[in-house]
Design a protein around this motif. Structure first.
Motif, PDB file in Angstrom:
ATOM      1  N   SER A  56       0.838  -1.208   0.000  1.00  0.00           N
ATOM      2  CA  SER A  56       0.000   0.000   0.000  1.00  0.00           C
ATOM      3  C   SER A  56       0.868   1.251   0.000  1.00  0.00           C
ATOM      4  O   SER A  56       2.008   1.233   0.449  1.00  0.00           O
ATOM      5  CB  SER A  56      -0.931   0.008   1.216  1.00  0.00           C
ATOM      6  OG  SER A  56      -0.179  -0.073   2.405  1.00  0.00           O
ATOM      7  N   LYS A  57       0.282   2.333  -0.499  1.00  0.00           N
ATOM      8  CA  LYS A  57       0.967   3.621  -0.614  1.00  0.00           C
ATOM      9  C   LYS A  57       0.138   4.688   0.090  1.00  0.00           C
ATOM     10  O   LYS A  57      -1.094   4.733  -0.053  1.00  0.00           O
ATOM     11  CB  LYS A  57       1.123   4.007  -2.080  1.00  0.00           C
ATOM     12  CG  LYS A  57       1.740   5.368  -2.289  1.00  0.00           C
ATOM     13  CD  LYS A  57       1.761   5.757  -3.747  1.00  0.00           C
ATOM     14  CE  LYS A  57       2.373   7.138  -3.905  1.00  0.00           C
ATOM     15  NZ  LYS A  57       2.267   7.614  -5.286  1.00  0.00           N
ATOM     16  N   LYS A  58       0.828   5.538   0.831  1.00  0.00           N
ATOM     17  CA  LYS A  58       0.150   6.640   1.512  1.00  0.00           C
ATOM     18  C   LYS A  58      -0.161   7.750   0.511  1.00  0.00           C
ATOM     19  O   LYS A  58       0.690   8.184  -0.256  1.00  0.00           O
ATOM     20  CB  LYS A  58       1.029   7.195   2.635  1.00  0.00           C
ATOM     21  CG  LYS A  58       0.342   8.270   3.440  1.00  0.00           C
ATOM     22  CD  LYS A  58       1.213   8.742   4.580  1.00  0.00           C
ATOM     23  CE  LYS A  58       0.488   9.804   5.390  1.00  0.00           C
ATOM     24  NZ  LYS A  58       1.335  10.316   6.470  1.00  0.00           N
ATOM     25  N   PHE A  63      -4.135   5.164   3.173  1.00  0.00           N
ATOM     26  CA  PHE A  63      -3.269   4.235   2.456  1.00  0.00           C
ATOM     27  C   PHE A  63      -4.115   3.492   1.437  1.00  0.00           C
ATOM     28  O   PHE A  63      -5.144   2.918   1.768  1.00  0.00           O
ATOM     29  CB  PHE A  63      -2.624   3.238   3.427  1.00  0.00           C
ATOM     30  CG  PHE A  63      -1.556   3.863   4.267  1.00  0.00           C
ATOM     31  CD1 PHE A  63      -0.223   3.756   3.911  1.00  0.00           C
ATOM     32  CD2 PHE A  63      -1.875   4.578   5.409  1.00  0.00           C
ATOM     33  CE1 PHE A  63       0.764   4.347   4.671  1.00  0.00           C
ATOM     34  CE2 PHE A  63      -0.899   5.163   6.184  1.00  0.00           C
ATOM     35  CZ  PHE A  63       0.432   5.052   5.814  1.00  0.00           C
ATOM     36  N   GLY A 147       4.201   3.930   3.076  1.00  0.00           N
ATOM     37  CA  GLY A 147       3.588   2.732   2.542  1.00  0.00           C
ATOM     38  C   GLY A 147       3.906   1.533   3.417  1.00  0.00           C
ATOM     39  O   GLY A 147       4.658   1.639   4.390  1.00  0.00           O
TER      40      GLY A 147
END
Length: 181
Positions: A56-58, A63, A147
């Motif tokens: 996952s990416k912020k 996220f 992330g």
């Protein structure tokens, strides 16, 4: 002997990751890469204790799952957003093992209607009831968590309970963080 075999497996996996993804991630950045699904598949297929994985990416204060492998519905998982206040805060600091009880606390305690909808969807599409433990590996940029790589076991609550997995998680955190643009 088992420790040495596990360490050897981790070194082989790190070498495979560098061989397959280094040039692309160096050029495009980790989160812009088109190879994230392949990356997660390699991790799941090469580590017997790992049944599924998410990356996952912020984005702002939430996220977004960029890649998913091993869940009942990986495409559903990629549509999920998790807000910062929905994530156990210790996960932002360092790699850590999250056990079944903590997963249940994280998803089921103090749940409002909106969050309950997400819980129901995770039960339906995301194997939530099968999760027994997770290894949460934060990805940093300038000391900020941007992330996560999350590895999941459906079989064993103690799957990641050894120093070798924590060492591997620390190395992988540094490697992935080095490719954040």
């Amino acid at each position: 002997m088992l420790k040495n075999n596990l360490k050897a497996k981790f070194f082989e996996l790190i070498e495979l990751i560098y061989t397959k993804f280094y040039e692309e991630w160096e050029r495009e950045g980790l989160f812009s890469s088109n190879s994230l699904d392949n990356f997660l598949e390699i991790i799941v297929k090469n580590l017997a204790e790992v049944d599924a994985a998410l990356l996952s990416k912020k984005i702002n204060n939430y996220f977004k799952i960029k890649s998913s492998y091993g869940f009942d519905n990986d495409e559903f998982m990629k549509k999920l957003l998790f807000f910062e206040d929905e994530i156990y805060t210790e996960r932002f600091k360092k790699p850590m093992v999250v056990k079944l009880d903590e997963i249940l606390d994280e998803y089921y305690l103090e749940v409002d209607n909106k969050r309950m909808e997400k819980v129901n969807e995770l039960v339906k599409h995301g194997n939530l009831l099968r999760l027994t433990s997770s290894l949460s590996i934060p990805i940093f940029k300038d000391k900020e968590c941007v992330g996560f790589l999350s590895l999941y076991s459906f079989e064993s609550e103690i799957a990641f309970e050894n120093n070798e997995y924590i060492s591997f998680a620390n190395v992988l955190s540094k490697i992935l963080s080095s490719f954040v643009k």
